[in-house]
Design a protein around this motif. Structure first.
Motif, short mmCIF file in Angstrom:
data_model
loop_
_atom_site.label_atom_id
_atom_site.label_comp_id
_atom_site.label_asym_id
_atom_site.label_seq_id
_atom_site.Cartn_x
_atom_site.Cartn_y
_atom_site.Cartn_z
N LEU A 142 0.83 -1.20 0.00
CA LEU A 142 0.00 0.00 0.00
C LEU A 142 0.86 1.25 0.00
O LEU A 142 1.98 1.24 0.51
CB LEU A 142 -0.92 -0.01 1.22
N GLY A 143 0.36 2.31 -0.60
CA GLY A 143 1.08 3.59 -0.63
C GLY A 143 2.21 3.60 -1.65
O GLY A 143 3.02 4.53 -1.65
N VAL A 144 2.28 2.58 -2.48
CA VAL A 144 3.36 2.50 -3.48
C VAL A 144 2.80 2.89 -4.85
O VAL A 144 1.78 2.34 -5.29
CB VAL A 144 3.94 1.07 -3.54
N VAL A 145 3.44 3.85 -5.51
CA VAL A 145 2.97 4.33 -6.81
C VAL A 145 3.82 3.72 -7.92
O VAL A 145 5.05 3.81 -7.89
CB VAL A 145 3.06 5.87 -6.89
N ALA A 146 3.17 3.06 -8.87
CA ALA A 146 3.89 2.57 -10.06
C ALA A 146 4.17 3.76 -10.95
O ALA A 146 3.24 4.47 -11.34
CB ALA A 146 3.03 1.54 -10.79
N ARG B 262 10.54 -4.94 -15.53
CA ARG B 262 10.47 -4.33 -14.21
C ARG B 262 9.49 -3.16 -14.22
O ARG B 262 9.41 -2.44 -15.22
CB ARG B 262 11.84 -3.77 -13.79
N VAL B 263 8.79 -3.01 -13.10
CA VAL B 263 8.01 -1.79 -12.87
C VAL B 263 8.83 -0.94 -11.93
O VAL B 263 9.31 -1.43 -10.90
CB VAL B 263 6.65 -2.10 -12.20
N LEU B 264 9.02 0.33 -12.27
CA LEU B 264 9.72 1.23 -11.35
C LEU B 264 8.66 1.91 -10.49
O LEU B 264 7.69 2.47 -11.00
CB LEU B 264 10.53 2.26 -12.13
N THR B 265 8.82 1.81 -9.18
CA THR B 265 7.81 2.34 -8.26
C THR B 265 8.45 3.33 -7.29
O THR B 265 9.68 3.43 -7.19
CB THR B 265 7.13 1.22 -7.45
N SER B 266 7.59 3.99 -6.51
CA SER B 266 8.08 4.95 -5.51
C SER B 266 8.86 4.24 -4.41
O SER B 266 9.54 4.88 -3.61
CB SER B 266 6.89 5.71 -4.91
N ALA B 267 8.77 2.89 -4.34
CA ALA B 267 9.52 2.13 -3.33
C ALA B 267 10.56 1.23 -3.98
O ALA B 267 10.93 0.20 -3.42
CB ALA B 267 8.55 1.31 -2.48
N GLY B 268 11.00 1.59 -5.19
CA GLY B 268 12.03 0.81 -5.86
C GLY B 268 11.46 -0.10 -6.94
O GLY B 268 10.24 -0.22 -7.09
N PRO B 269 12.36 -0.77 -7.70
CA PRO B 269 11.90 -1.60 -8.82
C PRO B 269 11.25 -2.91 -8.37
O PRO B 269 11.61 -3.45 -7.32
CB PRO B 269 13.18 -1.88 -9.61
N VAL B 270 10.29 -3.39 -9.14
CA VAL B 270 9.63 -4.68 -8.87
C VAL B 270 9.71 -5.49 -10.16
O VAL B 270 9.27 -5.03 -11.22
CB VAL B 270 8.15 -4.48 -8.47
N GLU B 271 10.28 -6.71 -10.05
CA GLU B 271 10.40 -7.55 -11.25
C GLU B 271 9.12 -8.35 -11.46
O GLU B 271 8.42 -8.65 -10.50
CB GLU B 271 11.58 -8.50 -11.10
N PHE B 272 8.84 -8.69 -12.71
CA PHE B 272 7.65 -9.52 -12.99
C PHE B 272 7.93 -10.47 -14.15
O PHE B 272 8.82 -10.21 -14.97
CB PHE B 272 6.44 -8.64 -13.30
N SER B 273 7.18 -11.56 -14.19
CA SER B 273 7.21 -12.41 -15.39
C SER B 273 5.95 -12.18 -16.22
O SER B 273 5.95 -12.33 -17.44
CB SER B 273 7.31 -13.89 -15.00
N HIS B 274 4.85 -11.83 -15.54
CA HIS B 274 3.61 -11.45 -16.21
C HIS B 274 3.14 -10.15 -15.56
O HIS B 274 3.38 -9.94 -14.37
CB HIS B 274 2.53 -12.52 -16.02
N LEU B 275 2.44 -9.33 -16.32
CA LEU B 275 2.04 -8.02 -15.80
C LEU B 275 0.57 -7.74 -16.09
O LEU B 275 0.11 -7.97 -17.21
CB LEU B 275 2.90 -6.94 -16.48
#
Ligand SMILES: Cc1cc2nc3c(=O)[nH]c(=O)nc-3n(C[C@H](O)[C@H](O)[C@H](O)COP(=O)(O)OP(=O)(O)OC[C@H]3O[C@@H](n4cnc5c(N)ncnc54)[C@H](O)[C@@H]3O)c2cc1C
Length: 167
Positions: free
Chosen positions: A28-32, A41-54
């Motif tokens: 919560l409170g994290v902005v993509a 990767r999605v870059l967010t306000s709390a750092g990058p998040v890796e994904f295999s499907h989006l």
């Protein structure tokens, strides 16, 4: 739910979802902020998040029309409460768009003693979603209101709602 809030039946309450039990990691409170497709990767306000499907499920915002007249929209709990406070006996409410949310607002307004005029671009309510033939079967949802179909609203000005010339 908006239906109960705008009818003045209750205030909004957050739904409780047990994300942990469902095995869902909610941040919560994290902005993509942006997407890097090459590195997945999605870059967010709390750092990058890796994904295999989006899945991008960022929702929609209500369409506002040109003009300096007051326009209320219905999407959030704050907007529902603002709308409820304006639906007072004797008010005359123009509802632009005769689909589900327009019908929801028209019903609440009628129930609270307002006059209602519905303005819809298509020839029948719900026609954009269901087509005119099926949509026409929902005309009775507007009983008690004046529903004007085939109307295109061009602007909302302080002197009222402006319509395009008849098509
Ligand atoms: C007044 C009203 C009444 C409705 N009544 C009904 C009904 O009775 N029955 C029904 O089935 N449907 C109803 N709907 C429709 C239903 O609410 C929507 O179809 C549904 O909310 C769409 O879900 P969504 O997840 O696509 O988008 P949303 O519910 O809009 O959720 C999008 C989420 O993404 C988040 N987000 C956006 N951008 C970012 C970002 N950059 N980073 C991180 N997070 C972000 C937002 O904060 C939000 O939490 C109603 C809608 C409205 C407006």
């Amino acid at each position: 739910m908006s239906k109960a809030v705008i009818r003045g039946k209750r205030d909004s309450k957050p739904l409780k979802v047990r994300y942990e039990e469902l095995g869902i990691d909610v941040r919560l409170g994290v902005v993509a902020e942006s997407l890097e497709l090459e590195s997945m990767r999605v870059l967010t306000s709390a750092g990058p998040v890796e994904f295999s499907h989006l899945v991008i499920a960022t929702g929609a915002t209500p369409v506002r029309l040109p003009g300096d007249g007051e326009q209320l929209v219905l999407r959030t709990d704050v907007e529902a409460a603002a709308l409820r406070d304006r639906l007072v006996p004797g008010a005359h409410v123009a509802v632009i768009g005769a689909s589900w949310i327009g019908a929801e607002v028209a019903h609440a307004a009628l129930e609270r003693g307002c006059g209602v005029t519905g303005l819809e671009y298509h020839p029948a309510p719900l026609a954009q979603a269901l087509g005119s033939e099926l949509g026409g079967r929902f005309a009775s949802w507007w009983d008690g209101a004046e529903l004007r179909t085939g109307q295109s609203v061009t602007a909302v000005e302080p002197d009222g709602v402006h319509l395009a010339a008849a098509r």
